[in-house]
Motif scaffolding. Structure first.
Motif, PDB file in Angstrom:
ATOM      1  N   GLU A   9      70.359 135.215  47.472  1.00  0.00           N
ATOM      2  CA  GLU A   9      69.474 134.604  48.476  1.00  0.00           C
ATOM      3  C   GLU A   9      68.012 134.910  48.191  1.00  0.00           C
ATOM      4  OE1 GLU A   9      70.724 135.986  52.315  1.00  0.00           O
ATOM      5  OE2 GLU A   9      72.714 135.103  52.104  1.00  0.00           O
ATOM      6  N   ARG A  10      67.723 136.170  47.917  1.00  0.00           N
ATOM      7  CA  ARG A  10      66.329 136.576  47.679  1.00  0.00           C
ATOM      8  C   ARG A  10      65.763 135.920  46.421  1.00  0.00           C
ATOM      9  NH1 ARG A  10      67.020 137.855  52.237  1.00  0.00           N
ATOM     10  NH2 ARG A  10      66.646 139.895  53.141  1.00  0.00           N
ATOM     11  N   LEU A  11      66.578 135.818  45.370  1.00  0.00           N
ATOM     12  CA  LEU A  11      66.100 135.215  44.124  1.00  0.00           C
ATOM     13  C   LEU A  11      65.843 133.722  44.295  1.00  0.00           C
ATOM     14  CD1 LEU A  11      68.283 137.093  41.492  1.00  0.00           C
ATOM     15  CD2 LEU A  11      65.858 137.442  42.003  1.00  0.00           C
ATOM     16  N   ARG A  43      65.810 139.494  33.715  1.00  0.00           N
ATOM     17  CA  ARG A  43      65.807 140.857  34.270  1.00  0.00           C
ATOM     18  C   ARG A  43      64.386 141.364  34.478  1.00  0.00           C
ATOM     19  NH1 ARG A  43      70.772 143.454  30.840  1.00  0.00           N
ATOM     20  NH2 ARG A  43      72.411 142.577  32.143  1.00  0.00           N
ATOM     21  N   ALA A  44      63.525 141.074  33.516  1.00  0.00           N
ATOM     22  CA  ALA A  44      62.150 141.568  33.601  1.00  0.00           C
ATOM     23  C   ALA A  44      61.355 140.870  34.697  1.00  0.00           C
ATOM     24  CB  ALA A  44      61.451 141.375  32.259  1.00  0.00           C
ATOM     25  N   SER A  45      61.763 139.673  35.085  1.00  0.00           N
ATOM     26  CA  SER A  45      60.961 138.913  36.036  1.00  0.00           C
ATOM     27  C   SER A  45      61.460 138.999  37.486  1.00  0.00           C
ATOM     28  CB  SER A  45      60.891 137.446  35.605  1.00  0.00           C
ATOM     29  OG  SER A  45      62.165 136.853  35.659  1.00  0.00           O
ATOM     30  N   ILE A  46      62.471 139.821  37.739  1.00  0.00           N
ATOM     31  CA  ILE A  46      62.912 140.004  39.126  1.00  0.00           C
ATOM     32  C   ILE A  46      61.800 140.746  39.870  1.00  0.00           C
ATOM     33  CG2 ILE A  46      64.579 141.131  40.650  1.00  0.00           C
ATOM     34  CD1 ILE A  46      66.673 140.715  38.434  1.00  0.00           C
ATOM     35  N   ASP A  95      59.580 143.118  42.104  1.00  0.00           N
ATOM     36  CA  ASP A  95      59.762 144.510  42.515  1.00  0.00           C
ATOM     37  C   ASP A  95      60.197 144.677  43.973  1.00  0.00           C
ATOM     38  OD1 ASP A  95      59.292 145.481  39.981  1.00  0.00           O
ATOM     39  OD2 ASP A  95      57.157 145.841  40.330  1.00  0.00           O
ATOM     40  N   PRO A  96      59.671 143.883  44.899  1.00  0.00           N
ATOM     41  CA  PRO A  96      60.132 144.045  46.293  1.00  0.00           C
ATOM     42  C   PRO A  96      61.632 143.789  46.459  1.00  0.00           C
ATOM     43  CG  PRO A  96      58.084 142.797  46.236  1.00  0.00           C
ATOM     44  CD  PRO A  96      58.532 142.955  44.820  1.00  0.00           C
ATOM     45  N   ILE A  97      62.177 142.876  45.686  1.00  0.00           N
ATOM     46  CA  ILE A  97      63.617 142.601  45.762  1.00  0.00           C
ATOM     47  C   ILE A  97      64.397 143.791  45.215  1.00  0.00           C
ATOM     48  CG2 ILE A  97      65.481 141.138  44.891  1.00  0.00           C
ATOM     49  CD1 ILE A  97      63.526 138.774  45.027  1.00  0.00           C
ATOM     50  N   LYS A  98      63.938 144.330  44.098  1.00  0.00           N
ATOM     51  CA  LYS A  98      64.596 145.519  43.534  1.00  0.00           C
ATOM     52  C   LYS A  98      64.554 146.669  44.538  1.00  0.00           C
ATOM     53  CE  LYS A  98      63.257 144.501  38.767  1.00  0.00           C
ATOM     54  NZ  LYS A  98      62.440 144.978  37.627  1.00  0.00           N
ATOM     55  N   ALA A  99      63.390 146.858  45.169  1.00  0.00           N
ATOM     56  CA  ALA A  99      63.226 147.948  46.126  1.00  0.00           C
ATOM     57  C   ALA A  99      64.145 147.762  47.330  1.00  0.00           C
ATOM     58  CB  ALA A  99      61.764 148.038  46.573  1.00  0.00           C
TER      59      ALA A  99
END
Length: 113
Positions: A48-50, A89-92, A94-98
């Motif tokens: 959803e976030r992506l 992977r590199a373009s995900i 940062d707020p989504i990763k967090a």
């Protein structure tokens, strides 16, 4: 595979009799996430976030561009995966990763792992 007989118990395979290492912390976390169904919920949240941030559209565009460049009939799914995965992977963001990391941490605290 075990060999059995009516008169004796099964003989274990040599591979089975090896001493197994205890599961790593990563393995334990993965098992807990799977057993609870949390892994599927996290994957759905990530999807959803992506989509919301446009990442998915970017990856589609990269795939189309690569296919046009190489010729549509000369591209395999494996080629696309090999080329797109590092960029994806590199373009995900940062707020989504967090956000995912926070959710995993809170899950671990709640399950006392």
């Amino acid at each position: 595979m075990r060999r059995t007989s009516i008169n004796r118990p099964p003989t274990p395979d040599p591979e089975e009799s090896e001493i197994r290492e205890p599961p790593s912390l990563q393995d334990l976390v993965n098992i807990k996430l799977l057993e609870s169904g949390e892994k599927e919920r996290l994957k759905e949240l990530l999807r959803e976030r992506l989509i919301e941030c446009g990442w998915r559209d970017e990856m589609k565009a990269l795939c189309r561009s690569y296919a046009r460049k190489k010729g549509r009939n000369n591209v395999t799914v494996d080629d696309l995966i090999h080329v797109i995965t590092p960029k994806g992977r590199a373009s995900i963001p940062d707020p989504i990763k967090a956000e995912l990391l926070r959710k995993i941490r809170s899950f671990l605290v709640a399950t006392a792992l």
